[in-house]
Write an enzyme that holds these catalytic residues in place. Structure first.
Site: not given
Ligand code: NCD
Length: 304
Positions: A51-52, A80, A101, A129
């Site tokens: 999703r993100t 590397k 991320r 997040h």
């Molecule tokens: C979450 C995350 O990555 O922290 N997911 C997300 O970004 N929608 C929650 C999770 O991974 O459980």
């Protein structure tokens, strides 16, 4: 130039503005289709995501911009041995804004300090997040029509769940917020969040292991996945993973207007039998993620 590393970098007035813009985009998407013509978003995902990453890419494409990036560390020069600082110095030559991320807490903050373009934290380890929180806030606004005087239950992995930490920070600024923390002993909210967020802001909170006992009080129930990838050993994960499974029976004494949220992915913690309950908001929540990220990209790029 402004990045977004922690949700508290946005004032509550700015959050209201983002929610208003996202709502306007939802209703008039065509009016935004060229807002980012000629702009490039880079998505640097050193950790898995559905999703993100895709909602960031969808957001930029919906604004008329373009995207590039990688979705696993192994396909970048990190494999590397390149440092985050050098990767960011490089990618900020190729893009106008970066969503990142990383499994290490603080990596996006380091990235922002070496970047020539805005950096957005798309999740850093078990820490924060902020764009999931913006998604959650847009959902809460649409479901409840307000941010104040809500009792919010968080259930599951409150220790490693970065979405939990960020949403607690965001909610702690609204009047009348009450926080109910439901987790096994081993997965309790870290004391730094309790001390620096809940206690500092004087928010009323309780901690319990019993979800059903607190269910009747909740306006919002934020379910979370046990974060397998952050455990030191598999045995502990296997013992704790099914601590809470939300079923229609467990919702028997919940409020009629409860909103059930989950950042997803879901593993086992919400039975699919709950999906058809009108109180289940998690798939509507997914949809909001695209529009709030469109609003955020425009804000950080100073586009009206
Ligand atoms: C979450 C995350 O990555 O922290 N997911 C997300 O970004 N929608 C929650 C999770 O991974 O459980």
């Amino acid at each position: 130039m402004r990045s977004l590393i922690d949700i508290l970098e946005l004032s509550t007035a700015e959050i209201n503005e983002l929610v208003d813009t996202a709502t306007h985009i939802l209703e008039n998407p065509a009016a935004y289709a060229h807002k980012c013509d000629g702009k490039i978003l880079a998505t640097l995902f050193f950790e898995p995501s559905t999703r993100t990453r895709l909602s960031f890419e969808s957001a930029m494409l919906s604004l008329g911009g373009q995207v590039l990036g990688f979705s696993e560390a192994s396909s970048s020069s990190a494999s590397k041995g390149e440092s985050v600082a050098d990767t960011i110095r490089t990618v900020s030559c190729y893009s106008d804004i970066i969503a990142m991320r990383h499994p290490k807490e603080g990596a996006p903050l380091v990235a922002a300090s070496h970047s020539m373009v805005p950096v957005i934290n798309g999740g850093d380890g078990g820490h924060n997040h902020p764009t999931q929180t913006l998604t959650d806030l847009l959902t809460i606004h649409h479901e409840k029509g307000r941010f104040d005087h809500l009792t919010v239950g968080f259930c599951g992995d409150l220790k490693f769940g970065r979405t939990v930490h960020s949403l607690i920070s965001a909610m702690s600024r609204y009047e009348g917020t009450r926080i109910v923390l439901v987790s096994p002993e081993e997965l309790k909210l870290p004391s730094y969040v309790k001390k620096e967020v809940l206690e500092k802001s004087g928010i009323e909170y309780i901690q319990t292991t019993d979800l059903e006992a607190v269910m009747p009080e909740l306006d919002i129930l934020y379910m979370t996945r046990v974060q397998r990838e952050r455990f030191f050993n598999e045995e502990d994960y296997l013992r704790l993973k099914d601590s809470y499974i939300l079923t229609p029976e467990k919702l028997a004494n919940a409020k009629g207007d409860l909103s059930i949220l989950h950042p997803l992915p879901r593993v086992n913690e919400i039975s699919t039998a709950v999906d058809s309950d009108p109180r289940a908001c998690y798939f509507r929540q997914v949809r909001y993620g695209r529009y709030i990220r469109m609003a955020l990209i425009m804000k950080l790029l100073d586009i009206e």
